[in-house]
Design a protein around this motif. Structure first.
Motif, PDB file in Angstrom:
ATOM      1  N   UNK A  29       2.128  12.533  -6.187  1.00  0.00           N
ATOM      2  CA  UNK A  29       1.658  11.421  -7.009  1.00  0.00           C
ATOM      3  C   UNK A  29       0.546  10.661  -6.297  1.00  0.00           C
ATOM      4  N   UNK A  30       0.715  10.429  -4.996  1.00  0.00           N
ATOM      5  CA  UNK A  30      -0.326   9.752  -4.221  1.00  0.00           C
ATOM      6  C   UNK A  30      -1.594  10.597  -4.175  1.00  0.00           C
ATOM      7  N   UNK A  31      -1.444  11.910  -4.019  1.00  0.00           N
ATOM      8  CA  UNK A  31      -2.602  12.810  -4.008  1.00  0.00           C
ATOM      9  C   UNK A  31      -3.327  12.784  -5.346  1.00  0.00           C
ATOM     10  N   UNK A  32      -2.574  12.723  -6.434  1.00  0.00           N
ATOM     11  CA  UNK A  32      -3.183  12.659  -7.765  1.00  0.00           C
ATOM     12  C   UNK A  32      -3.972  11.372  -7.939  1.00  0.00           C
ATOM     13  N   UNK A  33      -3.441  10.271  -7.415  1.00  0.00           N
ATOM     14  CA  UNK A  33      -4.152   8.996  -7.482  1.00  0.00           C
ATOM     15  C   UNK A  33      -5.436   9.049  -6.665  1.00  0.00           C
TER      16      UNK A  33
ATOM     17  N   UNK B 167       3.974   1.580  -7.789  1.00  0.00           N
ATOM     18  CA  UNK B 167       4.633   2.464  -6.830  1.00  0.00           C
ATOM     19  C   UNK B 167       3.638   3.377  -6.126  1.00  0.00           C
ATOM     20  N   UNK B 168       2.576   3.729  -6.827  1.00  0.00           N
ATOM     21  CA  UNK B 168       1.628   4.713  -6.300  1.00  0.00           C
ATOM     22  C   UNK B 168       0.402   4.049  -5.691  1.00  0.00           C
ATOM     23  N   UNK B 169      -0.205   3.117  -6.429  1.00  0.00           N
ATOM     24  CA  UNK B 169      -1.454   2.500  -5.985  1.00  0.00           C
ATOM     25  C   UNK B 169      -1.181   1.302  -5.085  1.00  0.00           C
ATOM     26  N   UNK B 170      -0.775   1.564  -3.878  1.00  0.00           N
ATOM     27  CA  UNK B 170      -0.557   0.498  -2.897  1.00  0.00           C
ATOM     28  C   UNK B 170      -1.901   0.033  -2.346  1.00  0.00           C
ATOM     29  N   UNK B 171      -1.973  -1.189  -1.814  1.00  0.00           N
ATOM     30  CA  UNK B 171      -3.228  -1.661  -1.206  1.00  0.00           C
ATOM     31  C   UNK B 171      -3.724  -0.720  -0.110  1.00  0.00           C
ATOM     32  N   UNK B 172      -2.799  -0.191   0.689  1.00  0.00           N
ATOM     33  CA  UNK B 172      -3.190   0.718   1.768  1.00  0.00           C
ATOM     34  C   UNK B 172      -3.851   1.974   1.215  1.00  0.00           C
ATOM     35  N   UNK B 173      -3.351   2.487   0.098  1.00  0.00           N
ATOM     36  CA  UNK B 173      -3.923   3.690  -0.507  1.00  0.00           C
ATOM     37  C   UNK B 173      -5.325   3.417  -1.016  1.00  0.00           C
ATOM     38  N   UNK B 174      -5.481   2.346  -1.783  1.00  0.00           N
ATOM     39  CA  UNK B 174      -6.780   2.039  -2.393  1.00  0.00           C
ATOM     40  C   UNK B 174      -7.828   1.734  -1.321  1.00  0.00           C
TER      41      UNK B 174
END
Length: 302
Positions: free
Chosen positions: A122-126, A58-65
């Protein structure tokens, strides 16, 4: 207006921290206590609470990484090119690392948590976890290699992997992915502790800010401020837009990379042969100027 009031309160806490330090109230011992409370208690609690109810997918999407590392290493590359003209290695090394090394933990995550919902937090924490794995080792490597200082990179990597913030992130993602229930009283208690993360962190940052006006190099300082406060968040905006990131990922990415230079860069500069006065000035100015730039980003994104 709410964003303006929030940032005004952030600036007030920074000024309060600096004032308490100058007045002798926050001496080294008390400042260490305050820092420990933020680093070992409030920040880990905030990160765990923001991630324990979500799975890794839910958090570590390809776009995020992909976006995080493109923005980070893109800024690093530009910093090396822009600052290569400095003859003094002590100043060149500091200018380079302070152009990309963001204050993600003490300002980024707490600010996101205070402004946006849990999904964005959550995204910021990742982002904090991923960038920490490369940001600190790279900073140590750049400073030590350019200045010829002795250090053990392996020790720094081991220290990163055992930080309370990273442990809290891994624990939160593990609990969320495995579906392990967290008692309401525990979650409520951690949530309460997490609410102290931002004020504690800001007081710590404020108490550590110093400025040495006679050491001002306008060109070099402008380069650091321009890359850190303008280029990095602009690059984040462009990259996450291109990757069609979801709203939470886009918001977290832009705000996190819009944070000022981390105070820890001054400590690293002191230990690894960098220009301490120059490093201190950059931390002070990027922190001060970021209050204005963050107001713009938070207003647009909020």
């Amino acid at each position: 207006m709410s964003v303006l009031l929030r940032l005004a309160s952030l600036l007030a806490l920074l000024v309060a921290g600096a004032g308490l330090r100058m007045g002798g109230v926050l001496d080294d011992r008390r400042a260490d206590w305050l820092n420990d409370a933020a680093y070992y208690v409030a920040l880990p609690a905030l990160i765990f609470v923001s991630t324990y109810s979500r799975s890794v997918s839910e958090i570590l999407s390809p776009a995020l990484v992909v976006g995080v590392f493109v923005v980070f290493f893109g800024t690093v590359a530009v910093a090396f090119v822009v600052h290569r003209r400095h003859d003094a290695s002590a100043r060149r090394s500091v200018a380079t690392v302070q152009s990309y090394h963001s204050n993600l933990g003490y300002l980024g995550v707490p600010l996101v948590a205070a402004t946006f919902n849990d999904h964005v937090t959550a995204a910021a924490s990742a982002i904090l976890g991923m960038v920490s794995l490369v940001q600190i080792p790279l900073t140590v490597f750049v400073l030590s290699s350019i200045n010829g200082a002795d250090t053990t990179l392996r020790h720094e990597v081991r220290r990163i992997l055992t930080t309370p913030v990273l442990i809290a992130l891994v624990a939160g993602l593990g609990v969320g992915s495995l579906g392990i229930p967290v008692p309401g009283t525990v979650a409520g208690g951690l949530d309460l502790l997490g609410q102290f993360a931002l004020p504690l962190a800001l007081l710590c940052v404020g108490s550590s800010l110093e400025i040495d006006l006679p050491a001002v190099d306008v060109g070099a300082v402008a380069g650091v401020v321009g890359l850190k406060i303008l280029l990095m968040p602009a690059l984040a905006w462009a990259v996450f837009s291109t990757l069609h990131a979801d709203t939470a990922t886009f918001t977290a990415g832009v705000v996190m990379f819009a944070t000022p230079t981390a105070v820890s860069t001054f400590v690293f500069a002191n230990e690894l042969g960098g220009d301490e006065a120059f490093a201190s000035l950059n931390v002070f100015l990027t922190t001060l100027i970021s209050m204005g730039s963050l107001f713009v980003f938070l207003t647009v994104l909020g």
